[in-house]
Design an enzyme around this catalytic site. Structure first.
Site: not given
Length: 240
Positions: A98, A188, A190
């Site tokens: 990001c 993302h 994560e």
């Protein structure tokens, strides 16, 4: 001390304060996503001036997301960008997420800016390009996979010689590779569904201001195992 060359998690931001006590911060989400033991990674928080190590002592680097904007051109962003450029030149495997993806693009000869169509938030389908079939990280992903996103800025211009690996309807630069070892992803890997719902709720007013329904976006959030597995593949690539 780590038992061998560690992976650096380069921290460029923090999640919301209320999430940290139970879930940890971006560096913890990232290390967990890579499946790393405590002695396999280190963290440098560049916002507070942590020194950046010599790339030669590292086996890889992940640049986290941030609530800051690349176009702010803060001193720590400029310093970090110069380090990133040198680390890429040195051949260090790198993954920007990001904000990290945008900062990489900005530092390596491209440009980051606000997306002309506004923010992209929620869980969205991401489509691979033909180039992804030959990429060591992306080749095992399905042609279309779900990913979590929350961003207002974008890598509007990629550095010269970048290969575009994935796109969404909103953002044509969801993933790129530069050279053999440096990747950026706008999405993302994560994040999990719970974190993404928190981000939709926190940005409900902004979502509505751009003509979208935050409740519908929140209801459409789901887990993204294919996207999440990208972190493990990157760790395996670094540690091989």
């Amino acid at each position: 001390m780590p038992s061998s060359r560690p992976i650096l998690v380069l921290k460029t931001g923090s999640t919301f304060d209320h999430l940290i006590p139970a879930r940890g911060d971006f560096e913890h989400w990232t290390a967990r996503g890579m499946g790393l033991a405590p002695d396999q990674w280190i963290c440098a928080d560049v916002r507070r001036g942590d020194p950046l190590p010599d790339p030669a002592i590292l086996t890889g680097c992940v640049i986290t997301g941030s609530h800051d904007m690349v176009t702010d051109d803060a001193d720590w962003m400029l310093t970090t960008g110069r380090w990133l450029a040198g680390a890429v030149d040195a051949g260090l495997p790198m993954l920007g997420i990001c904000f990290g993806h945008q900062l990489m693009a900005h530092a390596l000869g491209g440009r980051a800016d606000y997306h002309p169509d506004g923010p992209e938030i929620g869980t969205v389908p991401v489509t691979l390009t033909h180039e992804a079939a030959r990429d060591p990280l992306f080749s095992s992903l399905p042609p279309v996979f779900a990913a979590h996103v929350t961003h207002s800025q974008t890598a509007s211009v990629l550095p010269p010689a970048c290969v575009v690996l994935a796109a969404s309807d909103h953002d044509r630069h969801q993933a790129f590779r530069l050279g053999r070892h440096a990747w950026g992803v706008q999405f993302h890997p994560e994040f999990d569904a719970e974190a993404t719902r928190h981000y939709v709720t926190a940005q409900a007013a902004k979502i509505a201001a751009h003509g979208n329904d935050p409740d519908a976006l929140r209801d459409s959030v789901r887990e993204t195992p294919e996207s999440a597995d990208l972190l493990r593949r990157f760790a395996a690539y670094c540690l091989a």
